[in-house]
Design a protein around this motif. Structure first.
Motif, mmCIF file in Angstrom:
data_model
loop_
_atom_site.group_PDB
_atom_site.id
_atom_site.type_symbol
_atom_site.label_atom_id
_atom_site.label_comp_id
_atom_site.label_asym_id
_atom_site.label_seq_id
_atom_site.Cartn_x
_atom_site.Cartn_y
_atom_site.Cartn_z
ATOM 1 N N TYR A 112 0.807 -1.221 0.000
ATOM 2 C CA TYR A 112 0.000 0.000 0.000
ATOM 3 C C TYR A 112 0.841 1.272 0.000
ATOM 4 C CZ TYR A 112 1.063 -0.110 4.991
ATOM 5 O OH TYR A 112 1.723 -0.156 6.201
ATOM 6 N N ASP A 167 -3.954 -9.663 -0.664
ATOM 7 C CA ASP A 167 -4.619 -10.234 -1.831
ATOM 8 C C ASP A 167 -3.635 -11.038 -2.670
ATOM 9 O OD1 ASP A 167 -7.157 -9.259 -1.325
ATOM 10 O OD2 ASP A 167 -6.835 -7.402 -2.446
ATOM 11 N N ASP A 206 -6.635 -8.245 3.999
ATOM 12 C CA ASP A 206 -5.545 -7.263 3.983
ATOM 13 C C ASP A 206 -4.419 -7.686 3.040
ATOM 14 O OD1 ASP A 206 -6.733 -5.629 6.004
ATOM 15 O OD2 ASP A 206 -6.136 -7.130 7.470
ATOM 16 N N HIS A 245 -0.389 -8.690 -2.869
ATOM 17 C CA HIS A 245 -0.533 -7.256 -2.628
ATOM 18 C C HIS A 245 -0.974 -7.024 -1.194
ATOM 19 C CE1 HIS A 245 -1.203 -3.023 -3.171
ATOM 20 N NE2 HIS A 245 -2.477 -3.142 -2.806
ATOM 21 N N ARG A 252 -2.504 -4.709 1.354
ATOM 22 C CA ARG A 252 -3.414 -3.584 1.146
ATOM 23 C C ARG A 252 -3.433 -2.582 2.283
ATOM 24 N NH1 ARG A 252 -8.504 -4.945 1.410
ATOM 25 N NH2 ARG A 252 -9.180 -3.162 0.152
ATOM 26 N N THR A 253 -3.128 -3.006 3.526
ATOM 27 C CA THR A 253 -3.381 -2.136 4.677
ATOM 28 C C THR A 253 -2.278 -2.231 5.726
ATOM 29 O OG1 THR A 253 -4.553 -3.837 5.929
ATOM 30 C CG2 THR A 253 -5.867 -2.530 4.375
#
Length: 425
Positions: A28, A72, A70, A43, A45-46
């Motif tokens: 992110y 992927d 969170d 990935h 994400r958070t």
């Protein structure tokens, strides 16, 4: 006062890898690691996902981040992430940095991320906290953990397992066999090993949705009793028995196998139960099943095994997310326990490669019916099932786990077993 400069997450990942990543990693914060042209990626994400990874390094942290949404995956379907797991297993080697470097990495990523976020709702309590639910493998605690895994949703299991509703290793008679054909072949092999004949009595412990009970009653004319700790399984099985018009021969009860008091059964089948019993309870388990048999009766035990007989706890992901309190051991330990209980072991068989194929078919079903499964149980649970089944497939393919049949007899007092000179199935 000068502020600490944040380390790009991708840089931290690079520093923790011995030979780099085989997949593309992005985060992110805009950073990345691994080959830019990789077909499969991860990935983050958070920040919560980063905290999961930092506070529980290894498969538990990855599971938490993934189940929470969170983390992927790209390039593979979440219902069948097999290719991703193979890549990571074959080409990922972590390095353990010295304490000073580890602290520098943690500080660079932000020490606030060392505060563990609440785990996803799919996660069960750690082993040490389950004592409040009763002793390990007590009837109360077993009922709770079995319900947690099996009472997810019958509709969900119908989509993943297919019409057979068999949640155990199938038997593929040919390379072209379908999952349904393989599950029918598995039940039929068990029936033949038990030498079932019309009018006999069969007890099936841990009967699931009643597949073995219905097959034995329908195809062999036996009076079959199945017991399961899952209320949803028992209700589904009773409805299936009624639909098939087998009520005069087949019965499924919501009951602990230890509460079955009837005796004199011609055969006992146990398909996928021993994994939940606990190794220290094997003597009582086999003694109880022996006492359910008439002299000359047969017992078929079908269960997942390890490729060794040493003590080994189940990994954190499987224990917290899939089979709480599950225990595996080698087939030698199972054979010894059966013999010590007064049973004569007549035959063993390893069906390991068949379980790898079974899991591949379940993953395919999950991916095919992904939207329906997510609508039924939520994306987090569907993700957990996808990665658990794909990871298990890898384990069976590589002989990290196996699947054994152990066939035994309760002999007459004079040693007669009624077993043929050679296996006749």
């Amino acid at each position: 006062m000068t502020s600490t400069r944040r380390m790009p997450i991708g840089d931290a990942v690079d520093r923790l890898m011995r030979d780099g990543l085989p997949v593309r990693f992005t985060a992110y914060d805009g950073s990345s690691a691994g080959p830019p042209d990789a077909e499969i990626g991860l990935h983050l994400r958070t920040e919560r996902g980063l905290a999961h990874l930092m506070t529980a390094p290894g498969d538990l942290g990855l599971a938490r981040a993934y189940a929470s949404g969170d983390l992927d995956v790209t390039g593979v379907h979440p219902g069948d992430p097999y290719d991703l797991l193979v890549l990571l297993k074959d080409h990922t080697r972590f390095r353990v940095p010295p304490p000073s470097e580890a602290f520098a990495i943690a500080r660079g990523l932000g020490l606030t991320h060392l505060r563990p976020p609440p785990p996803p709702p799919q996660e069960h309590l750690p082993r040490w906290r389950r004592v409040v639910e009763g002793l390990r493998h007590s009837m109360t605690r077993d009922a709770e953990v079995i319900a947690r895994h099996y009472d997810v949703s019958n509709r969900f299991y119908e989509r993943v397992l297919g019409p057979s509703m068999a949640y155990t290793c199938a038997l593929y008679p040919t390379a072209e066999a379908t999952l349904e054909e393989a599950q029918a072949a598995k039940f039929d092999l068990v029936c033949r090993k038990l030498a079932l004949r019309p009018g006999q009595r069969l007890l099936d412990v841990g009967c699931g949705w009643g597949g073995m009970v219905r097959h034995a009653a329908r195809e062999y004319g036996v009076r079959a009793l199945g017991v399961t700790l899952s209320l949803e399984q028992a209700q589904w099985a009773k409805e299936a028995i009624d639909r098939e018009g087998l009520g005069d021969l087949a019965e499924v009860r919501h009951l602990d196998y230890r509460d079955v008091l009837e005796t004199g059964f011609d055969a006992v089948s146990s398909i996928g139960l021993l994994e939940h019993v606990g190794v220290r309870n094997y003597p009582a388990y086999f003694a109880h099943l022996r006492d359910r048999l008439r002299p000359g009766g047969r017992l078929l035990n079908h269960c997942i095994t390890r490729n060794h007989n040493k003590r080994q706890e189940t990994g954190a992901f499987i224990d917290r997310y899939v089979f709480p309190d599950g225990e595996l051991t080698g087939s030698g330990t199972i054979v010894s326990a059966a013999q010590d209980a007064g049973l004569e072991v007549q035959h063993t068989e390893n069906l390991r490669v068949h379980y790898a194929r079974t899991l591949a078919d379940w993953n395919r079903n999950l991916a095919t019916h992904w939207d329906e499964c997510v609508a039924e149980v939520g994306e987090g649970t569907a993700r957990v099932w996808g990665i658990y089944m794909a990871g298990s497939r890898v384990g069976f393919e590589r002989d990290e786990v196996e699947l054994h049949h152990v066939l035994a007899t309760r002999n007459q007092d004079d040693g007669r077993s009624s077993f043929p000179m050679r296996p006749d199935w």
